[in-house]
Design an enzyme around this catalytic site. Structure first.
Site, short mmCIF file in Angstrom:
data_model
loop_
_atom_site.label_atom_id
_atom_site.label_comp_id
_atom_site.label_asym_id
_atom_site.label_seq_id
_atom_site.Cartn_x
_atom_site.Cartn_y
_atom_site.Cartn_z
N LYS A 51 0.80 -1.11 0.06
CA LYS A 51 -0.07 0.01 -0.01
C LYS A 51 0.79 1.38 0.13
O LYS A 51 0.47 2.44 -0.47
CB LYS A 51 -0.70 -0.06 1.07
N SER B 73 0.23 -9.95 -1.02
CA SER B 73 0.17 -8.36 -0.82
C SER B 73 0.41 -7.84 0.30
O SER B 73 0.57 -6.81 0.45
CB SER B 73 -1.32 -7.90 -1.34
#
Length: 407
Positions: free
Chosen positions: A56, A307
């Site tokens: 992110k 992720s």
């Protein structure tokens, strides 16, 4: 404005340049065990080893670096289940502005404390990401802070797309990319970047079947909201896709599949035990999809995005224990014996003879279904496999114990 007018392969390349020295080049590695298990060659992009523990930071920094001096004075605000929060908090600190983060009340304690540690002010609001996001929108209008979306923004999408550039630079001959999907920012940016470099590459998204917003939206050919339940993949528990991300997914993504909570738990456990990697639920869905047979293995060499790795330790402990039970490496047994001296010792001695290791024992007299002359013994035992559990139970029953498996 059409998203294609704002987001191009060139904007993703510019984001990659801006991120040099801010993000790290995460490994792209394979596991012999997983390759053998799947019968395919799979490379994992380990964004769980990225700064803040997830991908992110890429999008957050790319968005915040473009703020004007006047906007930087007002500060930024965001909503997140945790990973975007940490990315925004760190990015804000790097460019010299303040951050206010709204998180769902059930957000991981680990992610809350980590976000606070990067310098953000935290407000807990609502049960879901969407609840927190709507409140952040309202507060942004009241205070003048700049709202940094988690996914539905061209600069965010461009930042996330840099992962595909790194993967294809290192392994140009990847045939398939498997990408977690929540709001769609990651897969939108990666799919655009990958397809612009290789139009034949397949891009497949993975969602939890608890919140399958993109699957439902693709079926209806427009954005719809998913009314899902709880999931251990909280990082992708987004009820409604972004309009920008949905447009890109429709244009560039070949398929979106779903996986169960069981599939995700199994993948987390394999990552931990076989690759020594701590991976959160959202980060494990790519491997989960392959283990569940949701990704065709005849497509060639596969690149899977891991992720994030920001998983709460208590949740990880529950996943480990359930996984051990499912594999027959731990069993919970109950039997009833006479309430006389030596009975517990006799049972435990027999368990030891059968090569099971005692983890926990409970002696229960209070149950009204027991007679005053009886006591229930509950045991948690470490075993080798399912066959060992069956042998253990059979032998105890042959010895006269009425054994119940509590799993």
């Amino acid at each position: 404005m059409h998203v294609g007018q704002e987001l191009t392969i060139e904007s993703i390349r510019q984001a990659a340049k801006a991120l040099q020295g801010v993000t790290v080049m995460t490994p792209l590695q394979e596991s012999v065990y997983i390759n053998d298990l799947l019968g395919a060659r799979v490379f994992f992009k380990l964004e769980n080893l990225q700064r803040t523990g997830s991908f992110k930071l890429r999008g957050a920094y790319n968005r915040i670096r473009q703020l004007t001096p006047e906007e930087l004075k007002r500060g930024v605000i965001a909503a997140s289940a945790g990973n975007h929060a940490q990315g925004v908090a760190l990015a804000a600190g790097l460019v010299g502005t303040t951050s206010l983060i709204y998180m769902p009340e059930g957000a991981s304690l680990t992610k809350i404390e980590s976000t606070r540690g990067y310098g953000a002010d935290i407000c807990l609001f609502g049960e879901t990401f969407d609840d927190a996001y709507h409140e952040a929108e309202r507060v942004a209008q009241e205070t003048g802070r700049v709202l940094i979306p988690a996914f539905n923004d061209p600069a965010i999408i461009a930042g996330q797309g840099t992962i595909a550039l790194e993967m294809l630079d290192e392994r140009p001959h990847l045939d398939v990319l498997v990408v977690p999907v929540g709001g769609g920012g990651l897969i939108a940016g990666m799919a655009l970047a990958a397809k612009e470099q290789n139009c034949r590459i397949k891009v497949i998204g993975v969602q939890t079947d608890s919140v399958p917003a993109f699957v439902l939206s693709r079926q209806e050919h427009h954005v719809v909201e998913a009314h899902g339940g709880r999931t251990i993949a909280d990082g992708i528990a987004v009820k409604r896709p972004g309009d920008l991300t949905f447009e890109l997914v429709e244009q560039y993504v070949d398929d979106v599949v779903t996986v169960s909570e069981h599939d995700i738990s199994r993948a987390i456990l394999i990552f931990l035990e076989r690759t020594k990697l701590v991976v959160e639920g959202a980060g494990a869905v790519g491997l989960a999809a392959m283990l569940a047979g949701k990704i065709p293995l005849g497509l060639g060499t596969v690149g899977v995005v891991v992720s994030g790795g920001n998983i709460d330790v208590t949740l990880l402990n529950r996943i480990i224990e359930k996984g051990l039970v499912e594999e027959g490496r731990q069993v919970h047994l109950k039997t009833i014996v006479g309430d006389r001296p030596g009975q517990l010792a006799r049972v435990l001695r027999r368990v030891a003879e059968l090569k099971a290791n005692v983890i926990r024992v409970e002696h229960e007299r209070w149950n009204p279904q027991l007679s005053p002359a009886e006591v229930a013994i509950q045991m948690v035992l470490e075993t080798r496999n399912v066959g060992h559990v069956q042998q253990l139970v059979t032998k105890l029953r042959e010895d006269g114990y009425d054994v119940e498996i509590l799993n």
